[in-house]
Enzyme design. Structure first.
Site, PDB file in Angstrom:
ATOM      1  N   GLU A 176     -16.399 -32.664  -9.211  1.00  3.64           N
ATOM      2  CA  GLU A 176     -16.259 -32.488  -7.770  1.00  3.64           C
ATOM      3  C   GLU A 176     -16.312 -33.849  -7.080  1.00  3.64           C
ATOM      4  O   GLU A 176     -17.061 -34.731  -7.508  1.00  3.64           O
ATOM      5  CB  GLU A 176     -17.367 -31.587  -7.240  1.00  3.64           C
ATOM      6  CG  GLU A 176     -17.290 -30.196  -7.832  1.00  3.64           C
ATOM      7  CD  GLU A 176     -18.504 -29.342  -7.523  1.00  3.64           C
ATOM      8  OE1 GLU A 176     -18.352 -28.109  -7.507  1.00  3.64           O
ATOM      9  OE2 GLU A 176     -19.598 -29.901  -7.316  1.00  3.64           O
ATOM     10  N   ASP A 183     -22.215 -23.918 -12.335  1.00  2.00           N
ATOM     11  CA  ASP A 183     -21.627 -22.640 -12.720  1.00  2.00           C
ATOM     12  C   ASP A 183     -21.574 -22.435 -14.227  1.00  2.00           C
ATOM     13  O   ASP A 183     -21.647 -21.302 -14.695  1.00  2.00           O
ATOM     14  CB  ASP A 183     -20.221 -22.520 -12.149  1.00  2.00           C
ATOM     15  CG  ASP A 183     -20.232 -22.464 -10.634  1.00  2.00           C
ATOM     16  OD1 ASP A 183     -21.130 -21.801 -10.071  1.00  2.00           O
ATOM     17  OD2 ASP A 183     -19.366 -23.084  -9.994  1.00  2.00           O
TER      18      ASP A 183
END
Length: 401
Positions: A155, A171
């Site tokens: 990210e 996640d």
């Protein structure tokens, strides 16, 4: 500055049998460097040290900080807005960029986005567009078309104030990689690198931890693909809903007769809130004794997801207190230290009832830092690099051993 790059920004979307996650990107770090020399795009050097023979596919997806549109960037850093989606979701345009072969490097350019850089081995990812935007892979769903693909993502936010780039395991834990930034003086900072043998060591440790091996997903042929986060473990039944009950109950009992002091801002040591449990609710007061926010006793989903009963709005009171509570529960420091956040990683994960997924990942990181739950940045224990004037971003695909 930012409330750190990694946040719980994803809203669940389910449409026509495709259970996925609607990919949205929230507020980026402010462009607080007026007149910054950060150009419209910067190089991203991708190095393939995986020793795997499959083709690598790269994707740069996110929200344009110039237009606010969601879309994707090509290898030249040109942004393309997504077309309208449908219900049921329609296939997204092929946004893939051919990645480097094993032992090779490839440099692309990335524009000012808040988004993700996906990479997959051997097979392109299946992205769909619904009426609300992009639906990302949701491998906790056994029917997700990406379930048997080996992939991962980083990210980042690039804006006028520089770049923030992280590795994330919020996640899932999967194909390993290291992120880095080359500064203007030529020096390089990096994060997310595993210890030698750390990839297999994470899976072995999960199998050895009673009840946690069910987080591991494999292909039908037995190839290990990933370990789901505990939040998804709860959703899939790999972990029981009661997995944290004992610890949560002990915390609530302790603070029925003593005070939990939260100092949520490291640069504001005089801003403190005081928590006491009454009637099964933890009320927080400020220095004047006024109640500023309250929390019902959380469940495991609230703790692992840092949401629901531990919701953290982007404000200056409840959000920062909730972030601190979430970190304390996941790291099991709330009983051992009544002053939170506990700054020392040496004190984390000591209780038998803890987030063993986060414990195991942090233990196998070369520098001990990871993004193993949403607010792992509390106390700066996250795998994040930042530079205000980056010469180049770096993504290194590491060996799966």
């Amino acid at each position: 500055m930012l409330s750190r790059l990694r946040r719980r920004l994803l809203a669940v979307a389910t449409a026509a049998g495709l259970a996925g996650t609607l990919l949205t990107f929230g507020a980026s770090p402010p462009a607080d460097a007026a007149g910054s020399a950060v150009p419209a795009t910067i190089p991203l050097k991708i190095t393939n040290n995986s020793s795997r023979g499959e083709a690598v596919h790269i994707y740069n997806l996110g929200t344009s900080l110039t237009t606010g549109q969601q879309g994707w960037a090509d290898a030249n850093g040109t942004f393309h807005a997504w077309p309208a989606g449908g219900n049921p979701p329609t296939p997204a345009p092929d946004a893939s960029i051919p990645g480097p072969a094993a032992g090779q490097t490839k440099t692309i350019r990335i524009p000012k986005l808040s988004g993700r850089i996906y990479f997959s081995y051997g097979q392109k990812l299946d992205f769909r567009l619904t009426t609300g935007g992009l639906v990302q892979p949701a491998v906790q769903n056994p029917s997700d078309p990406n379930r048997n693909i080996l992939f991962n993502w980083s990210e980042y936010t690039l804006n006028d104030a520089g770049i923030w780039l992280n590795s994330t395991q919020v996640d899932m834990f999967s194909a390993p990689y290291t992120v880095g930034v080359q500064r203007g003086d030529g020096s390089v900072i990096s994060a997310g690198k595993l210890k030698a043998g750390g990839y297999n060591a994470v899976f072995n440790a999960l199998r050895a931890q009673s009840g946690w091996g069910g987080l591991i997903q494999t292909r039908p042929d037995g190839t290990v693909l990933r370990a789901l986060s505990p939040l998804y473990g709860l959703e899939t039944g790999a972990l029981p809903a009661s997995v944290l009950n004992d610890y949560i109950n002990r915390v609530w009992q302790k603070y029925a007769t003593s005070t939990l002091t939260v100092t949520p801002f490291g640069d504001q040591p005089n801003t403190k809130y005081f928590g006491r449990v009454s009637g099964n609710v933890m009320n927080f007061t400020n220095g004047s004794g006024a109640v500023v926010t309250s929390f019902q006793k959380p469940d495991a989903s609230s703790v692992f997801g840092c949401h629901r009963l531990l919701d953290a709005p982007n404000d200056l009171v409840r959000g920062p207190i909730s972030r601190t509570l979430c970190a304390g529960f996941n790291r099991s420091t709330l009983l051992s230290n009544p002053n939170q956040p506990d700054p020392s990683a040496a004190n984390f994960y000591k209780d038998p009832v803890t987030n063993h997924y986060a414990r195991i990942i942090h233990d196998r990181m070369a520098d001990g830092k990871a993004y193993a739950f949403a607010f792992d940045d509390v106390g700066n224990h996250e795998s994040l690099v930042h530079d205000g004037n980056p010469a180049q971003a770096q993504l290194t695909l590491d060996p799966l051993n």
